[in-house]
Scaffold this motif. Structure first.
Motif, PDB file in Angstrom:
ATOM      1  N   LEU A  18     -61.255 -19.907  12.143  1.00 15.45           N
ATOM      2  CA  LEU A  18     -60.693 -21.264  12.274  1.00 15.45           C
ATOM      3  C   LEU A  18     -59.460 -21.405  11.384  1.00 15.45           C
ATOM      4  O   LEU A  18     -58.460 -22.008  11.791  1.00 15.45           O
ATOM      5  CB  LEU A  18     -61.745 -22.314  11.893  1.00 15.45           C
ATOM      6  N   ALA A  19     -59.530 -20.798  10.196  1.00 15.51           N
ATOM      7  CA  ALA A  19     -58.351 -20.812   9.313  1.00 15.51           C
ATOM      8  C   ALA A  19     -57.187 -20.106  10.010  1.00 15.51           C
ATOM      9  O   ALA A  19     -56.028 -20.558   9.931  1.00 15.51           O
ATOM     10  CB  ALA A  19     -58.687 -20.138   7.985  1.00 15.51           C
ATOM     11  N   GLY A  20     -57.494 -19.011  10.718  1.00  9.63           N
ATOM     12  CA  GLY A  20     -56.461 -18.296  11.472  1.00  9.63           C
ATOM     13  C   GLY A  20     -55.868 -19.164  12.582  1.00  9.63           C
ATOM     14  O   GLY A  20     -54.649 -19.161  12.793  1.00  9.63           O
ATOM     15  N   LEU A  26     -50.252 -24.319  13.377  1.00 12.20           N
ATOM     16  CA  LEU A  26     -49.292 -25.066  12.555  1.00 12.20           C
ATOM     17  C   LEU A  26     -47.966 -24.332  12.381  1.00 12.20           C
ATOM     18  O   LEU A  26     -46.910 -24.959  12.293  1.00 12.20           O
ATOM     19  CB  LEU A  26     -49.895 -25.380  11.177  1.00 12.20           C
ATOM     20  N   MET A  27     -48.012 -22.978  12.345  1.00 17.03           N
ATOM     21  CA  MET A  27     -46.790 -22.245  12.009  1.00 17.03           C
ATOM     22  C   MET A  27     -46.158 -21.471  13.161  1.00 17.03           C
ATOM     23  O   MET A  27     -44.963 -21.227  13.153  1.00 17.03           O
ATOM     24  CB  MET A  27     -47.061 -21.287  10.839  1.00 17.03           C
ATOM     25  N   TYR A  28     -46.976 -21.049  14.113  1.00 13.33           N
ATOM     26  CA  TYR A  28     -46.441 -20.164  15.155  1.00 13.33           C
ATOM     27  C   TYR A  28     -46.498 -20.749  16.567  1.00 13.33           C
ATOM     28  O   TYR A  28     -46.213 -20.050  17.522  1.00 13.33           O
ATOM     29  CB  TYR A  28     -47.172 -18.816  15.116  1.00 13.33           C
ATOM     30  N   THR A  29     -46.909 -22.002  16.692  1.00 13.14           N
ATOM     31  CA  THR A  29     -46.945 -22.633  18.012  1.00 13.14           C
ATOM     32  C   THR A  29     -45.866 -23.711  18.043  1.00 13.14           C
ATOM     33  O   THR A  29     -45.782 -24.510  17.098  1.00 13.14           O
ATOM     34  CB  THR A  29     -48.348 -23.240  18.275  1.00 13.14           C
ATOM     35  N   PRO A  30     -45.041 -23.732  19.083  1.00  9.97           N
ATOM     36  CA  PRO A  30     -43.919 -24.683  19.083  1.00  9.97           C
ATOM     37  C   PRO A  30     -44.362 -26.146  19.101  1.00  9.97           C
ATOM     38  O   PRO A  30     -45.454 -26.471  19.564  1.00  9.97           O
ATOM     39  CB  PRO A  30     -43.167 -24.326  20.371  1.00  9.97           C
ATOM     40  N   ILE A  31     -43.470 -26.997  18.582  1.00  5.46           N
ATOM     41  CA  ILE A  31     -43.727 -28.442  18.572  1.00  5.46           C
ATOM     42  C   ILE A  31     -43.328 -29.013  19.928  1.00  5.46           C
ATOM     43  O   ILE A  31     -42.259 -28.702  20.451  1.00  5.46           O
ATOM     44  CB  ILE A  31     -42.933 -29.111  17.426  1.00  5.46           C
ATOM     45  N   GLU A  32     -44.187 -29.841  20.473  1.00  9.07           N
ATOM     46  CA  GLU A  32     -43.897 -30.470  21.764  1.00  9.07           C
ATOM     47  C   GLU A  32     -42.826 -31.550  21.561  1.00  9.07           C
ATOM     48  O   GLU A  32     -42.907 -32.333  20.604  1.00  9.07           O
ATOM     49  CB  GLU A  32     -45.198 -31.062  22.320  1.00  9.07           C
ATOM     50  N   ARG A  33     -41.817 -31.549  22.441  1.00  4.24           N
ATOM     51  CA  ARG A  33     -40.642 -32.397  22.217  1.00  4.24           C
ATOM     52  C   ARG A  33     -40.953 -33.896  22.280  1.00  4.24           C
ATOM     53  O   ARG A  33     -40.467 -34.674  21.469  1.00  4.24           O
ATOM     54  CB  ARG A  33     -39.576 -32.044  23.257  1.00  4.24           C
ATOM     55  N   MET A  34     -41.778 -34.314  23.232  1.00  3.99           N
ATOM     56  CA  MET A  34     -42.022 -35.748  23.437  1.00  3.99           C
ATOM     57  C   MET A  34     -42.953 -36.344  22.368  1.00  3.99           C
ATOM     58  O   MET A  34     -42.745 -37.461  21.920  1.00  3.99           O
ATOM     59  CB  MET A  34     -42.651 -36.000  24.815  1.00  3.99           C
ATOM     60  N   GLN A  35     -43.998 -35.579  21.996  1.00  4.59           N
ATOM     61  CA  GLN A  35     -45.004 -36.132  21.085  1.00  4.59           C
ATOM     62  C   GLN A  35     -44.783 -35.729  19.629  1.00  4.59           C
ATOM     63  O   GLN A  35     -45.380 -36.320  18.724  1.00  4.59           O
ATOM     64  CB  GLN A  35     -46.404 -35.668  21.510  1.00  4.59           C
ATOM     65  N   GLY A  36     -44.022 -34.703  19.409  1.00  7.41           N
ATOM     66  CA  GLY A  36     -43.815 -34.232  18.042  1.00  7.41           C
ATOM     67  C   GLY A  36     -45.017 -33.433  17.549  1.00  7.41           C
ATOM     68  O   GLY A  36     -45.854 -32.989  18.338  1.00  7.41           O
ATOM     69  N   ALA A  37     -45.105 -33.305  16.204  1.00  9.19           N
ATOM     70  CA  ALA A  37     -46.161 -32.463  15.611  1.00  9.19           C
ATOM     71  C   ALA A  37     -47.558 -32.995  15.906  1.00  9.19           C
ATOM     72  O   ALA A  37     -48.527 -32.229  15.917  1.00  9.19           O
ATOM     73  CB  ALA A  37     -45.941 -32.379  14.108  1.00  9.19           C
ATOM     74  N   ALA A  38     -47.689 -34.309  16.155  1.00  2.04           N
ATOM     75  CA  ALA A  38     -49.018 -34.889  16.406  1.00  2.04           C
ATOM     76  C   ALA A  38     -49.698 -34.251  17.609  1.00  2.04           C
ATOM     77  O   ALA A  38     -50.931 -34.238  17.702  1.00  2.04           O
ATOM     78  CB  ALA A  38     -48.895 -36.397  16.599  1.00  2.04           C
ATOM     79  N   GLN A  39     -48.901 -33.700  18.536  1.00  7.20           N
ATOM     80  CA  GLN A  39     -49.492 -33.062  19.724  1.00  7.20           C
ATOM     81  C   GLN A  39     -50.385 -31.883  19.335  1.00  7.20           C
ATOM     82  O   GLN A  39     -51.311 -31.530  20.071  1.00  7.20           O
ATOM     83  CB  GLN A  39     -48.363 -32.600  20.666  1.00  7.20           C
ATOM     84  N   SER A 193     -58.579 -21.304  19.919  1.00  5.47           N
ATOM     85  CA  SER A 193     -59.332 -22.383  19.283  1.00  5.47           C
ATOM     86  C   SER A 193     -60.656 -22.628  20.024  1.00  5.47           C
ATOM     87  O   SER A 193     -61.694 -22.823  19.384  1.00  5.47           O
ATOM     88  CB  SER A 193     -58.484 -23.655  19.259  1.00  5.47           C
ATOM     89  N   VAL A 194     -60.618 -22.591  21.347  1.00  5.10           N
ATOM     90  CA  VAL A 194     -61.857 -22.765  22.121  1.00  5.10           C
ATOM     91  C   VAL A 194     -62.842 -21.644  21.766  1.00  5.10           C
ATOM     92  O   VAL A 194     -64.042 -21.889  21.575  1.00  5.10           O
ATOM     93  CB  VAL A 194     -61.569 -22.785  23.647  1.00  5.10           C
ATOM     94  N   GLY A 195     -62.329 -20.419  21.643  1.00 10.12           N
ATOM     95  CA  GLY A 195     -63.180 -19.282  21.275  1.00 10.12           C
ATOM     96  C   GLY A 195     -63.817 -19.492  19.906  1.00 10.12           C
ATOM     97  O   GLY A 195     -65.015 -19.257  19.719  1.00 10.12           O
TER      98      GLY A 195
END
Lengths: 231, 40
Positions: A18-20, A26-39, A193-195
């Motif tokens: 889960l830490a992974g 947080l660091m390697y998945t892009p931020i969604e443009r419309m919702q920002g980091a909250a997505q 994450s589902v795994g």
């Protein structure tokens, strides 16, 4: 005891993974443009929701089989799955409003999806309270099984509520008949994450099951008190 | 002109911290309950 140890190992590994997932999300998945980091709350909210609902389906199935077979292992599994489902439902009901506030402008709305999810959580709590209130093991298992089956019936309504009613909650973007509407990087993070949540569910349930078994053994040898417990 | 990306990372951090706290808390509760049962 061996089962308890296995559950602890599975949970430990799942928490490390889960830490992974946190690092990847947080660091390697892009931020969604419309919702920002909250997505990015999506990567914990949706897997927790999947397991909150699946846990209740498993409680219901174990309950149906318990009523026919009267096998205490099924009742023990149902109790374990219900407790773990309560935890995941708690995660859903805290991360959901935190996501909703910046996107919808409100923490909560009494629409069908949100209200039914709250109802699922309350059903879980009611199930656990019922188990702790009835002292006779056979009666406790029978009453709990009936409530568990009612809970299982609720789950499809939660999933399809976004199709049946007009809600603030968005439609599924992964768990739908057509191709998931997510870029591959985001989809990979979500699948990881589902795994990890699946592994967490397994680890928690194995531990909780072993704990129930341990308590039953203690009750049998007369060291466990009056026989009234969390089941 | 494209709209700027919303600055709402605080919500994300809060959600991740709370999720971690709930899951770790439950794992700890299972550990402590099992230890208590084993002692008795």
């Amino acid at each position: 005891m061996r089962m308890l140890r296995a559950g602890r190992w599975i949970t430990g590994v799942a928490l490390l993974l889960l830490a992974g997932v946190y690092v990847r999300a947080l660091m390697y998945t892009p931020i969604e443009r419309m919702q920002g980091a909250a997505q990015k709350i999506f990567y914990v909210h949706v897997p927790a929701a999947i397991w909150a609902e699946t846990a209740m389906i498993l409680v219901g199935l174990a309950s149906v089989f318990y009523l026919f077979l009267k096998d205490p292992r099924l009742d023990r599994f149902a109790a374990a799955s219900a407790e773990v489902g309560t935890v995941f439902a708690g995660v859903v009901l805290t991360t959901g409003p935190i996501w909703g506030k910046p996107i919808w402008g409100t923490w909560w709305s009494w629409d069908a999806r949100l209200t039914l999810t709250l109802f699922l959580f309350l059903l879980y709590v009611g199930y656990l309270l019922l188990r702790s209130a009835v002292s006779d093991p056979a009666e406790r298992a029978r009453f709990a099984a009936v409530l568990g089956i009612c809970g299982m019936v609720l789950v499809p309504f939660i999933h399809f509520s976004v199709y049946m009613f007009r809600t603030l909650h968005p439609m599924p973007i992964v768990l739908k008949p057509s191709t998931p509407s997510l870029p591959p990087t985001m989809l990979a993070t979500w699948l990881m994450s589902v795994g990890v949540f699946t592994l967490l569910y397994v680890g928690f349930v194995v531990q909780r099951y072993a704990l129930s078994y341990l308590r039953e053994q203690l009750e049998l040898v007369g060291d466990g008190g009056s026989g009234k417990g969390e089941g | 002109m494209q709209a700027p990306v919303p600055q709402n990372a605080g919500y994300m951090i809060a959600a991740y911290v709370i999720t971690g706290a709930i899951l770790l808390g439950y794992a700890l509760s299972l550990y402590l309950r099992a230890r208590r049962s084993l002692r008795s």
